[in-house]
Design an enzyme around this catalytic site. Structure first.
Site, short mmCIF file in Angstrom:
data_model
loop_
_atom_site.label_atom_id
_atom_site.label_comp_id
_atom_site.label_asym_id
_atom_site.label_seq_id
_atom_site.Cartn_x
_atom_site.Cartn_y
_atom_site.Cartn_z
N ASP A 37 0.88 -1.16 0.00
CA ASP A 37 0.00 0.00 0.00
C ASP A 37 0.93 1.22 0.00
O ASP A 37 2.10 1.13 0.38
CB ASP A 37 -0.96 0.01 1.19
C1 BGC Z 1 -4.92 3.47 -0.03
C2 BGC Z 1 -4.97 2.50 -1.20
C3 BGC Z 1 -4.71 3.24 -2.48
C4 BGC Z 1 -3.37 3.94 -2.40
C5 BGC Z 1 -3.02 4.74 -3.61
C6 BGC Z 1 -3.64 4.27 -0.04
O1 BGC Z 1 -3.68 5.28 0.93
O2 BGC Z 1 -5.04 2.76 1.18
O3 BGC Z 1 -6.21 1.86 -1.25
O4 BGC Z 1 -4.75 2.35 -3.57
O5 BGC Z 1 -3.40 4.84 -1.28
O6 BGC Z 1 -3.82 5.86 -3.71
#
Ligand code: BGC
Length: 756
Positions: free
Chosen positions: A228
């Site tokens: 993530d």
């Molecule tokens: C979120 C993800 C997301 C990523 C990119 C993170 O903060 O938890 O779900 O895909 O950011 O934006």
């Protein structure tokens, strides 16, 4: 297809180290010298959030269709529809140059307080897994990748980047992992995204058991594991655990850390090579799909309207719906003109167009007069004048429609909800309007359950419209007027009160830890087991027609676990309108050596029926439909015995059932050990065989020692009951003077006979 192995062997250590951390917010590192292109990823999950500047994380994105968030998608219970939506998402990704779409998210709705529940499917792992698998298959059928997220146990936003989720092994295997497992095995997502949080003390980004042993080795995941965004803490540890790609980048010191670790011998270069291989494989797979062109904006908008109508759930209806052309309608609530169609955070889409619920209603209402009042303020203030205005409008109308959206300050990615209530003004508004106008319909927009006890009695109908996507405004009008017969069913329980919810005493944790003390019992598993009546049960949803269930058959009344069993039931539309019914099959284990929830969803099908029409619905149930995870055996286990197959229109509305007998084909080793109790010795078939004669003799001796068969002895207790619950070695220890050998030696000898 490229010869990946040869490419890896041609890359320098520096190039390899650079490849496993992103080059920008959204792209991987290209290696021009070797013709390795970059891979572009974008959120996700229910639309394409293509940010034009790849170095900007949160900048406005290019227009794309904003489909529904997963809360609504799950309420469709419709695999084919989600597949079609996946295909549409992929077409948009291709047009916008995106190789991997960051979604879907299949974390469980452990508590309705999770601020990000709108992005998750369900409280049930089977339903979430089945639907997400269809979506992934739809996207990937067009040559665009997905990222199954957030793996694992990311069930709250409070301290999401560091909270340690303490989850026992059975709950992990039976509740928190199966949706991931199902999607990985059934749909082969190109990538899996690890969660921010820790699981049982270790960051998910550095968790060898999660990323390597379970995901890659046990489930056979062949794609790449991406972090993530910002989830990696120690790049080298993460690589060793199985985290292939760190995002976002660039982070030159991370690359350097990997180079140093290989040079110093701390990191085996083969581990880096494996991550590089996995990254390259996806980079080249994505490159095979030519990008660019356009997508069918109008067609996708129409599809979004269809999905919206399938996933809205009619929760209550005293007969007022469908509307029969009222001439004066009070349209109350800001959300009628400012539609609430998505949630806040990384999934935020820049829609191609947005339908106004008010305008769409007017289109269906013909020449009826619509009076609009905002009803509640845009901020968190309280404004009595807006309520008074709405009351006046409702009094003058034949029917009042209240469009109520939970504001983003109460629900979003990044923070959890403080309660399950609508705003104070919204509650006061509904109460005041329904007091003067009983013909009052509430249309709700929220991402997870809300409580309603303060106002539900007074209103005639409630339609749960979720975060409905850009075309949802029209879908509401279609349902209110009966142009579409509602067929959505809840994928999560709506409780009466917050204190009734399963994780209430274990949320959101403290001192950096959240203990999943409720274990297996989340969602309906909990409400069933505790016999707590919910406001609306899992699987609930009303229709404008009625359905009858009959003629239940099973392919075999006795079956082997590995063969599974198939259930059939006839469903008849007994009303006067065409409509769809969601047939749900729950399995109940009548007797098990470990605790089990009273029933669990193991099959479902959505079927469309004309008035009077009957169709046979056939639902297969495999080994896993009957198995449970045994922490002692560390595997899925079936036990001989009877199972009830409960066929319902909701989890609380079981219409038919059958009972089948399972024969387990497993040959499991005995779990008897030095600490096993007398009861465990007697209940274990091999243990019993060697222990029984000894046991009879032991009991006779003990009776004699206590003075002639007095069960209570001299201490007022049932000696047999006590003996059964005590480790054999301890019982023997109490009477060692009478034994030919020390207690430990006798038990060791018995164990030797059992285990060989
Ligand atoms: C979120 C993800 C997301 C990523 C990119 C993170 O903060 O938890 O779900 O895909 O950011 O934006």
């Amino acid at each position: 297809m490229k010869d990946i192995a040869s490419l890896v062997s041609q890359m320098t250590l520096e190039e390899k180290a650079a490849l496993v951390t992103g080059a920008s917010a959204w792209t991987t590192t290209p290696v021009e010298r070797l013709g390795i292109p970059e891979l572009l990823m974008s959120d996700g999950p229910h639309g394409v959030r293509r940010v034009p500047d790849v170095h900007a994380l949160g900048a406005p994105s290019l227009p794309a269709t904003c489909f529904q968030t997963a809360a609504l998608l799950a309420s469709t219970w419709d695999r084919e529809l989600l597949y079609a939506m996946g295909q549409a998402l992929a077409e948009e990704a291709i047009a916008l140059g995106v190789g991997v779409l960051l979604g879907p998210g299949v974390n469980m709705k452990r508590t309705p307080l999770c601020g990000r529940n709108f992005e998750y499917f369900s409280e049930d792992p089977f339903l979430a897994g089945e639907l997400a698998a269809s979506l992934v298959q739809g996207v990937q059928s067009k040559g665009v990748g997905t990222s199954l997220k957030h793996y694992a146990a990311n069930n709250q936003e409070t301290q999401r980047m560091r909270i340690d989720a303490v989850v026992d092994e059975r709950a992990l295997r039976e509740i928190y992992l199966p949706a991931f497992e199902r999607v990985v095995k059934q749909a082969r997502p190109w990538t899996v995204m690890c969660a921010y949080n820790k699981l049982n003390g270790t960051y998910c980004s550095e968790h060898p058991q999660l990323l390597t042993q379970i995901l890659k080795e046990e489930w056979g995941f062949e794609g790449l594991v991406v972090s993530d965004w910002g989830a990696v803490h120690d790049r080298v540890k993460a690589l060793q655990a199985g985290l292939d790609l760190e995002m976002p980048g660039p982070r030159p010191h991370r690359t350097q850390a990997v180079i140093d670790a290989v040079k110093s011998g701390k990191l085996d270069e083969a581990v880096l090579d494996e991550a590089v291989r996995r990254v390259l494989q996806i980079v080249f797979r994505a490159a095979e799909t030519p990008k660019g062109g356009s997508f069918d904006v109008a067609g996708h908008h129409a599809l979004a309207r269809r999905v919206a109508a399938e996933g809205m759930v009619l929760l209550k209806n005293n007969g007022i719906l469908p509307l029969i052309h009222p001439q004066r309608i009070a349209v109350i609530g800001r959300a009628a003109k400012e539609p609430h169609f998505q949630g806040g955070g990384s999934s935020h889409i820049n829609p191609t167009q947005v339908d106004s619920p008010f305008d769409e209603l007017q289109a269906r209402a013909g020449d009826a007069v619509l009076t609009y009042c905002p009803g509640y303020p845009a901020d968190d203030s309280f404004d009595q004048a807006l309520i008074d205005e709405a009351v006046t409008a409702a009094q003058a109308a034949e029917v009042a429609l209240l469009y109520i959206a939970l504001p983003s300050y109460k629900e979003s990615e990044g923070y959890d909800r403080a309660d399950l209530d609508l705003t104070r003004q919204q509650v006061a508004l509904i109460q005041a309007v329904s007091a003067v106008q009983p013909r009052c319909v509430v249309i709700l927009h929220n991402g997870s359950a809300v409580v309603m006890s303060e106002w539900i009695e007074g209103v005639a109908a409630v339609l749960e419209a979720w975060m409905m996507g850009q075309a949802g405004g029209g879908a509401i009008a279609d349902i209110l007027y009966g142009v579409v017969n509602p067929s959505g069913k809840l994928a999560e329980t709506f409780p009466v009160r917050l204190v009734d919810t399963p994780a209430h005493l274990n949320f959101p944790g403290e001192n950096g830890q959240v203990r999943y003390g409720e274990g297996l019992y989340i969602g309906y598993r909990y409400y069933d087991a505790k016999q707590v009546a919910p406001l609306f049960p899992f699987g609930h949803g009303l229709s404008y027609t009625t359905f009858a269930y009959s003629n239940v058959r099973v392919s075999a009344s006795t079956f082997r676990d590995v063969d599974g069993v198939t259930l059939s039931v006839d469903v008849t539309n007994t009303g006067r309108r065409a409509g769809k019914e969601v047939v749900q099959v729950y399995v109940r284990d009548r007797r098990c050596s470990l605790q089990r929830p009273p029933k669990e969803l193991k099959g479902f099908a959505k079927v469309e029926l004309q008035p009077g029409e009957t169709k046979t619905v056939t639902i297969p149930l495999d080994f896993r439909a009957f198995a449970f995870w045994h922490p002692g055996h560390k595997q899925w286990v079936t036990e001989d015995g009877e199972f009830d197959l409960l066929i319902g229109a909701s989890s609380a509305d079981i219409r038919a059932q059958a009972t089948v007998t399972l024969q387990s084909t497993l040959q499991l080793p005995s779990l008897l050990n030095r600490e096993s109790t007398v009861r465990e010795w007697l209940e274990d078939p091999r243990g019993r065989a060697v222990f029984e004669p000894f046991f009879q003799q032991m009991m006779a001796q003990m009776r004699a020692a206590m003075g002639g068969g007095e069960e209570e002895g001299g201490i007022g207790m049932d000696m047999t009951g006590f003996i059964m619950e005590t480790p054999l070695v301890s019982i023997l220890g109490f009477q060692e003077a009478m034994l030919p050998a020390p207690a430990e030696a006798i038990v060791a000898d018995l164990l030797q006979k059992v285990h060989g």
